[in-house]
Structures are given as C-alpha cells and as structure tokens.
Write a protein that holds these residues in place. Sequence first.
Motif, short mmCIF file in Angstrom:
data_model
loop_
_atom_site.label_atom_id
_atom_site.label_comp_id
_atom_site.label_asym_id
_atom_site.label_seq_id
_atom_site.Cartn_x
_atom_site.Cartn_y
_atom_site.Cartn_z
N TRP A 10 0.83 -1.20 0.00
CA TRP A 10 0.00 0.00 0.00
C TRP A 10 0.87 1.25 0.00
CZ3 TRP A 10 -5.09 -0.73 -0.69
CH2 TRP A 10 -5.60 -2.00 -0.43
N LYS A 12 0.65 5.84 -0.21
CA LYS A 12 -0.12 7.08 -0.17
C LYS A 12 0.42 8.01 -1.25
CE LYS A 12 -0.47 6.80 4.83
NZ LYS A 12 -0.14 7.42 6.10
N SER A 13 -0.36 8.98 -1.59
CA SER A 13 0.08 9.99 -2.55
C SER A 13 1.30 10.72 -2.01
CB SER A 13 -1.05 11.00 -2.78
OG SER A 13 -0.57 12.12 -3.48
N SER A 16 0.45 13.68 0.12
CA SER A 16 -0.13 13.53 1.46
C SER A 16 0.88 13.98 2.50
CB SER A 16 -0.47 12.07 1.74
OG SER A 16 -1.47 11.62 0.88
N ASP A 20 -2.52 10.51 9.22
CA ASP A 20 -3.13 9.19 9.12
C ASP A 20 -4.43 9.20 8.35
OD1 ASP A 20 -1.11 7.95 10.55
OD2 ASP A 20 -2.07 8.36 12.49
N CYS A 22 -5.56 9.40 5.27
CA CYS A 22 -5.25 9.35 3.84
C CYS A 22 -5.91 8.14 3.20
CB CYS A 22 -3.75 9.23 3.63
SG CYS A 22 -2.81 10.60 4.27
N GLU A 24 -5.08 5.04 0.75
CA GLU A 24 -3.93 4.28 0.27
C GLU A 24 -4.37 3.43 -0.92
OE1 GLU A 24 -1.26 3.53 4.18
OE2 GLU A 24 -2.99 2.23 3.97
N ASP A 37 -8.68 2.97 3.53
CA ASP A 37 -8.53 4.11 4.44
C ASP A 37 -7.32 3.84 5.33
OD1 ASP A 37 -8.73 6.02 6.45
OD2 ASP A 37 -10.85 5.66 6.82
N SER A 38 -6.35 4.74 5.34
CA SER A 38 -5.14 4.51 6.12
C SER A 38 -5.40 4.46 7.62
CB SER A 38 -4.08 5.59 5.82
OG SER A 38 -4.55 6.85 6.25
#
Length: 68
Positions: A10, A12-13, A16, A20, A22, A24, A37-38
């Motif tokens: 996974w 994140k952008s 970001s 937390d 964010c 993913e 959902d992170s």
Amino acid sequence: MIADLSGARWFKSSRSANADACVEVAHLEGGMIGVRDSKNPSGPALVFTPGEWDAFTAGVNEGEFDRR
C-alpha cells in the motif's frame, strides 16, 4: 469482488502530509487496484478493475466529483 490483499504493498500519494487520514492504493494481481482508508488498514478495501480505475481517475481529473 474478493481479492487477495495479503501481499499488497500500500502507498499514499506523495502529496499527502504524514497524516493518518489518507487514502492508500495498491496495485494487485491481474491489474486490479485496491483502495483503503489509512486510519483502518485492517478494515475493508475497495477493489477496482483496470477499466473502473481508469474511469474513476478520468472523472477526478475532469472535475466530475468536485463539490459545487
């Protein structure tokens, strides 16, 4: 659709902040895309086919989901 997410990597952008809250994304087997959902990494994830993901990202880029 049920997908095996056990080996998913996974990410994140890069835009970001280290927060937390964010979304993913993971590239899965067969070209599928996972989204979660992170804040809840062991919770449910959405899984998109390549065509669904392309349609979604095109809609985002075209402002289809902007609040008006």
